[in-house]
Structures are given as structure tokens and as C-alpha cells.
Write a protein that holds these residues in place. Structure first.
Motif, mmCIF file in Angstrom:
data_model
loop_
_atom_site.group_PDB
_atom_site.id
_atom_site.type_symbol
_atom_site.label_atom_id
_atom_site.label_comp_id
_atom_site.label_asym_id
_atom_site.label_seq_id
_atom_site.Cartn_x
_atom_site.Cartn_y
_atom_site.Cartn_z
ATOM 1 N N HIS A 1 82.005 49.885 32.582
ATOM 2 C CA HIS A 1 82.007 49.005 33.341
ATOM 3 C C HIS A 1 80.271 49.111 34.042
ATOM 4 C CE1 HIS A 1 85.891 48.091 34.076
ATOM 5 N NE2 HIS A 1 85.890 49.488 34.024
ATOM 6 N N ALA A 2 79.213 49.786 32.883
ATOM 7 C CA ALA A 2 77.966 49.899 33.391
ATOM 8 C C ALA A 2 77.095 49.220 32.218
ATOM 9 C CB ALA A 2 77.824 51.352 33.828
ATOM 10 N N PRO B 1 83.708 54.865 34.271
ATOM 11 C CA PRO B 1 82.345 54.102 34.795
ATOM 12 C C PRO B 1 81.581 53.668 33.707
ATOM 13 C CG PRO B 1 82.861 56.149 35.861
ATOM 14 C CD PRO B 1 83.992 56.143 34.750
ATOM 15 N N SER C 1 72.895 43.386 37.689
ATOM 16 C CA SER C 1 73.840 42.592 38.766
ATOM 17 C C SER C 1 73.904 40.917 38.454
ATOM 18 C CB SER C 1 73.397 42.632 40.131
ATOM 19 O OG SER C 1 72.986 43.868 40.489
ATOM 20 N N ASP D 1 81.647 57.893 40.228
ATOM 21 C CA ASP D 1 81.501 57.823 38.932
ATOM 22 C C ASP D 1 81.618 59.139 38.331
ATOM 23 O OD1 ASP D 1 81.492 55.105 39.175
ATOM 24 O OD2 ASP D 1 79.306 55.119 39.333
ATOM 25 N N GLU E 1 71.181 50.269 37.539
ATOM 26 C CA GLU E 1 72.681 50.632 37.392
ATOM 27 C C GLU E 1 73.251 51.529 38.327
ATOM 28 O OE1 GLU E 1 75.792 49.372 36.878
ATOM 29 O OE2 GLU E 1 75.064 48.507 34.951
ATOM 30 N N ARG F 1 73.443 50.017 41.810
ATOM 31 C CA ARG F 1 74.430 49.078 41.709
ATOM 32 C C ARG F 1 75.963 49.599 41.938
ATOM 33 N NH1 ARG F 1 78.230 46.036 38.382
ATOM 34 N NH2 ARG F 1 77.827 47.513 36.355
ATOM 35 N N ARG F 2 76.133 50.823 41.316
ATOM 36 C CA ARG F 2 77.386 51.453 41.514
ATOM 37 C C ARG F 2 77.389 52.675 42.612
ATOM 38 N NH1 ARG F 2 80.619 50.447 37.592
ATOM 39 N NH2 ARG F 2 81.869 52.200 37.987
ATOM 40 N N SER F 3 76.300 52.486 43.370
ATOM 41 C CA SER F 3 76.232 53.592 44.449
ATOM 42 C C SER F 3 77.451 53.649 45.307
ATOM 43 C CB SER F 3 74.990 53.486 45.265
ATOM 44 O OG SER F 3 74.981 52.251 45.870
ATOM 45 N N ARG G 1 80.366 54.786 44.615
ATOM 46 C CA ARG G 1 81.675 54.943 43.847
ATOM 47 C C ARG G 1 81.651 56.270 43.244
ATOM 48 N NH1 ARG G 1 81.235 49.474 40.207
ATOM 49 N NH2 ARG G 1 80.759 47.932 41.857
ATOM 50 N N ASP H 1 77.619 39.755 36.288
ATOM 51 C CA ASP H 1 78.712 39.836 37.103
ATOM 52 C C ASP H 1 78.820 38.396 37.940
ATOM 53 O OD1 ASP H 1 79.798 42.233 36.064
ATOM 54 O OD2 ASP H 1 78.683 43.290 37.562
#
Length: 206
Positions: free
Chosen positions: A39-40, A36, A195, A150, A141, A144-146, A148, A198
């Protein structure tokens, strides 16, 4: 003369920090427990908090650009090295178009990052807001990744990065209260900022 030497040493630290953080990101890319982080923006936010604060705006921008571009280059070529280690004999080539795009994005982000992170550590309004925005990038961040999975590695890295940002930015209890008050709106701004790359990448590569 002493100030110049210190500034040069800090510039070198920005380059070295970028290379090291990029290498860590490349390693994390092939690590199930740490992937993770690859990608963060957690690593890069910690990098900026470590090498940029305290510099004047022009120098802060230069350090941020150097650190982020070095991180991107080390990440992409580090992935190449790690792929060779993990899959010996299998061909792998760095996508130069994608590398170039991310270097451009890193340079653009470096301009904004230099302005944001330079005042971190000051007790004035700009320093307080900048510290809150740096923390907001980390919180954004996480948002944004909530959803998942991680894992523990990402959580620990985020907490350490947040501790670094707050440790460098807060100089008094009164300022700590002000930073907390700015954190909610800055977390929203942080979410939009982390965000954006991306979205831009998808637009450019369509």
C-alpha cells in the motif's frame, strides 16, 4: 552500436524490474509482516531509482512508464495468483476497471517520474534537486503512513530504498550537503505526490 545495446538492455531491465516489483507487492499484500509495502510507493520509488537514472529525458520517461505499468499489471494479476494459493478453490477476478485506472495513473506518473529520476546521479543543480525529491518521496510516504503500525519490514524496505536513492544520486560530500538542504521542501512535495493517486482514485470512482 554498443550504446544502443546498453540502452536496449536497460529498457528490458525496466520491464523486468517492474514485473518483479509488482510481484513482490502482490506477495506483500497477503503477508502480515510485509503488507504495508503493498500500500506504499516505497517499492516503486526504489524501482525508478534503479532503472531510470542516466537516461536522456525521452528514454527516461519511456522506461518509467514501462516500469510502472508493468508493476501495476504484475501487482494485480499477482494478487490473483496469491489469492488462489492462499484460498484454494475460492473465486477471484481482477477488477479490470480499477486495473485500467491505475495503469493510466502509472503512465501519467511515468512522465513526471522520468523527468525527476533521469538527472539522479549528476552533480549539477538538477541532479541534486532530483535526488532530494526522490528521497523526499520516500520520506513523504513515511509521513503519509505515520500513526500506522507498519512494522519492521516497511522500515527496513524504506531505509534500503533511501540508501539506493542516495547511493545513486550523491557523487561528492559537497553534493551530499546540498541534497540534505533540499530534503525538507522536497519531502513536503513528496508527501503531496504520494498522496495524489489515492485522492484521484476516490474522485474518479465516486
Amino acid at each position: 552500436m554498443l550504446e544502443t545495446r546498453r540502452g536496449t538492455a536497460s529498457d528490458g531491465a525496466a520491464l523486468l524490474g517492474g514485473l518483479v516489483s509488482g510481484a513482490i507487492g502482490a506477495y506483500a499484500y497477503y503477508s502480515p509482516a510485509l503488507r504495508p509495502l503493498a500500500h506504499a510507493f516505497t517499492l516503486w520509488t526504489a524501482l525508478l531509482a534503479a532503472v531510470v537514472p542516466g537516461a536522456r529525458d525521452g528514454r527516461a520517461i519511456a522506461r518509467a512508464i514501462v516500469a510502472l505499468v508493468a508493476a501495476v499489471v504484475a501487482f494485480y494479476y499477482g494478487k490473483d495468483v496469491m489469492y488462489g494459493v492462499k484460498y484454494p478453490g475460492m473465486p477471484y477476478e481482477v477488477d479490470l476497471e480499477q486495473l485500467g485506472l491505475w495503469c493510466v495513473l502509472a503512465a501519467v506518473a511515468g512522465v513526471a517520474a522520468g523527468l525527476v529520476f533521469a538527472p539522479v546521479g549528476r552533480e549539477d543543480v538538477r541532479g541534486t534537486v532530483s535526488t532530494a525529491l526522490a528521497a523526499g518521496l520516500l520520506i513523504g510516504e513515511v509521513v503519509r503512513r505515520s500513526g500506522r503500525a507498519d512494522g519492521l519490514g516497511f522500515t527496513v524496505a524504506t531505509l534500503l530504498a533511501l540508501a539506493l536513492v542516495l547511493g545513486r544520486g550523491i557523487r561528492s560530500r559537497k553534493q551530499a550537503v546540498r541534497v540534505v538542504g533540499w530534503t525538507v521542501p522536497m519531502a513536503l512535495a513528496g508527501f503531496l505526490l504520494v498522496s495524489a493517486p489515492d485522492v484521484l482514485e476516490q474522485i474518479v470512482l465516486i
